[in-house]
Motif scaffolding. Sequence first.
Motif, PDB file in Angstrom:
ATOM      1  N   LEU A 260      47.037  42.222  42.557  1.00 62.50           N
ATOM      2  CA  LEU A 260      47.624  43.445  41.996  1.00 62.50           C
ATOM      3  C   LEU A 260      49.038  43.200  41.492  1.00 62.50           C
ATOM      4  CD1 LEU A 260      46.511  46.100  44.658  1.00 62.50           C
ATOM      5  CD2 LEU A 260      45.279  45.323  42.622  1.00 62.50           C
ATOM      6  N   GLY A 261      49.802  42.411  42.242  1.00 67.35           N
ATOM      7  CA  GLY A 261      51.158  42.113  41.812  1.00 67.35           C
ATOM      8  C   GLY A 261      51.193  41.348  40.510  1.00 67.35           C
ATOM      9  N   LYS A 262      50.279  40.396  40.376  1.00 70.30           N
ATOM     10  CA  LYS A 262      50.213  39.625  39.141  1.00 70.30           C
ATOM     11  C   LYS A 262      49.876  40.530  37.958  1.00 70.30           C
ATOM     12  CE  LYS A 262      48.067  35.756  39.510  1.00 70.30           C
ATOM     13  NZ  LYS A 262      46.995  34.735  39.614  1.00 70.30           N
ATOM     14  N   VAL A 263      48.946  41.442  38.163  1.00 75.92           N
ATOM     15  CA  VAL A 263      48.582  42.354  37.079  1.00 75.92           C
ATOM     16  C   VAL A 263      49.757  43.254  36.718  1.00 75.92           C
ATOM     17  CG1 VAL A 263      47.080  44.261  36.399  1.00 75.92           C
ATOM     18  CG2 VAL A 263      46.128  42.303  37.646  1.00 75.92           C
ATOM     19  N   LEU A 264      50.390  43.843  37.707  1.00 76.92           N
ATOM     20  CA  LEU A 264      51.520  44.724  37.429  1.00 76.92           C
ATOM     21  C   LEU A 264      52.662  43.975  36.741  1.00 76.92           C
ATOM     22  CD1 LEU A 264      51.662  46.823  40.708  1.00 76.92           C
ATOM     23  CD2 LEU A 264      51.295  47.731  38.401  1.00 76.92           C
ATOM     24  N   LEU A 265      52.928  42.758  37.178  1.00 80.11           N
ATOM     25  CA  LEU A 265      53.975  41.950  36.546  1.00 80.11           C
ATOM     26  C   LEU A 265      53.685  41.765  35.065  1.00 80.11           C
ATOM     27  CD1 LEU A 265      56.456  40.077  36.614  1.00 80.11           C
ATOM     28  CD2 LEU A 265      54.920  38.228  37.359  1.00 80.11           C
ATOM     29  N   GLY A 292      58.765  35.662  45.116  1.00 79.79           N
ATOM     30  CA  GLY A 292      59.403  34.516  44.480  1.00 79.79           C
ATOM     31  C   GLY A 292      58.388  33.512  43.968  1.00 79.79           C
ATOM     32  N   HIS A 293      57.357  33.237  44.772  1.00 78.29           N
ATOM     33  CA  HIS A 293      56.296  32.313  44.334  1.00 78.29           C
ATOM     34  C   HIS A 293      55.568  32.879  43.110  1.00 78.29           C
ATOM     35  CE1 HIS A 293      56.806  29.482  47.533  1.00 78.29           C
ATOM     36  NE2 HIS A 293      56.581  30.383  48.484  1.00 78.29           N
ATOM     37  N   LEU A 294      55.334  34.193  43.118  1.00 79.12           N
ATOM     38  CA  LEU A 294      54.646  34.823  41.990  1.00 79.12           C
ATOM     39  C   LEU A 294      55.455  34.671  40.713  1.00 79.12           C
ATOM     40  CD1 LEU A 294      52.368  36.628  40.870  1.00 79.12           C
ATOM     41  CD2 LEU A 294      53.732  38.614  41.565  1.00 79.12           C
ATOM     42  N   TYR A 295      56.751  34.938  40.806  1.00 77.20           N
ATOM     43  CA  TYR A 295      57.607  34.799  39.619  1.00 77.20           C
ATOM     44  C   TYR A 295      57.572  33.369  39.088  1.00 77.20           C
ATOM     45  CZ  TYR A 295      59.764  39.341  40.704  1.00 77.20           C
ATOM     46  OH  TYR A 295      59.998  40.664  40.938  1.00 77.20           O
ATOM     47  N   LEU A 296      57.738  32.397  39.987  1.00 83.01           N
ATOM     48  CA  LEU A 296      57.812  31.002  39.552  1.00 83.01           C
ATOM     49  C   LEU A 296      56.501  30.545  38.915  1.00 83.01           C
ATOM     50  CD1 LEU A 296      59.748  29.533  42.610  1.00 83.01           C
ATOM     51  CD2 LEU A 296      60.616  29.745  40.274  1.00 83.01           C
ATOM     52  N   LYS A 297      55.380  31.065  39.422  1.00 82.25           N
ATOM     53  CA  LYS A 297      54.081  30.677  38.864  1.00 82.25           C
ATOM     54  C   LYS A 297      53.801  31.357  37.530  1.00 82.25           C
ATOM     55  CE  LYS A 297      51.814  29.750  43.308  1.00 82.25           C
ATOM     56  NZ  LYS A 297      50.750  30.192  44.267  1.00 82.25           N
ATOM     57  N   ASN A 298      54.624  32.348  37.176  1.00 81.59           N
ATOM     58  CA  ASN A 298      54.367  33.106  35.954  1.00 81.59           C
ATOM     59  C   ASN A 298      55.529  33.050  34.965  1.00 81.59           C
ATOM     60  OD1 ASN A 298      51.644  34.784  36.192  1.00 81.59           O
ATOM     61  ND2 ASN A 298      52.563  34.665  38.235  1.00 81.59           N
TER      62      ASN A 298
END
Length: 315
Positions: A260-265, A292-298
């Motif tokens: 869900l976080g990835k989609v919202l981002l 932080g991991h999500l941001y770096l991966k995207n």
Amino acid sequence: MYRTFQSGDEIGIVELWNEVLAHDPINEKRFLTQVLLDANFDPEGLIVAVDGERIVGAILAITRKLPMMGTDLEPDTGWITFFMVHPDFERRGIGHGLLVRASDYIRKQGAKKVFFSSYAPNYFLPGIDEAAYPSGFDFLLKEGFRRAYSPVAMHRTLTDYVYPEAVKAVKADREREGYIFEAVQDGDLPAVIRFANTVFNPDWGRAIREGLLQGLDPSQILIAKKDGNIVGFAMYGGYKGIRERFGPFGVDTSEQGKGLGKVLLHEALHSMKKRTIQGAWFLWTSEKSSAGHLYLKNGFKTYRTFHVMVKELAD
């Protein structure tokens, strides 16, 4: 000579700020909104060092007089949000004199510890940037502060941004499961603010409310819902009307691990790209956190590291 803030000092403080804190210049309007109009501002906590009529040093000490939420005034805690001494007046003990007076002010309000500079809502930076201001970092260490933690600022260019197909597939999977992703509707705003306040922290709810009151387009708040309940949100452009500033952003811990976080981002980044915004940035996260991991991966990259510093105040 040291004294507390007087009308007209704002001009000299901003001039000194832009000379000393060259990586983070401000203007008088920003000083007005983030310092003088802060509900917790007390002129007695803004201390200046003067040489004749010239301001050569300044420090701001804050204690909470208006709670962020409920009745919690965080009485044990004070904050210093900025300090500076003109280079021509360094090594004369002025910085120490300013800090002693700021600490005395905080102590007299009943606080037992002081932070630099994790104050909400009107912080300028999350903490001291050791790379940009090495002498400032050394000064805090010498004055008895210790590092509490080290948040980072991140940036992502949007000039080459395209909504990833893999994320579209995750979104479609979740929608088949009953999740809804959309721009917030007026009727959802109280629930989003309550969600931000209770699941995360009151500063996030305040940021949403104040952004909207200052003219933020509600379409810049993206939400995820399940069974009519808010389970996540992402916002941009809400802090001081800065279009490129991303956040706050979060997903309920009970719903994490579903993408869900990835989609919202990416819903937010795509919305920003449609508005011809060329980049997204924010000031505060942990590189080691799930966000932080999500941001770096995207596609986000760390561009500054800060140290939140803390000192226990002796009686």
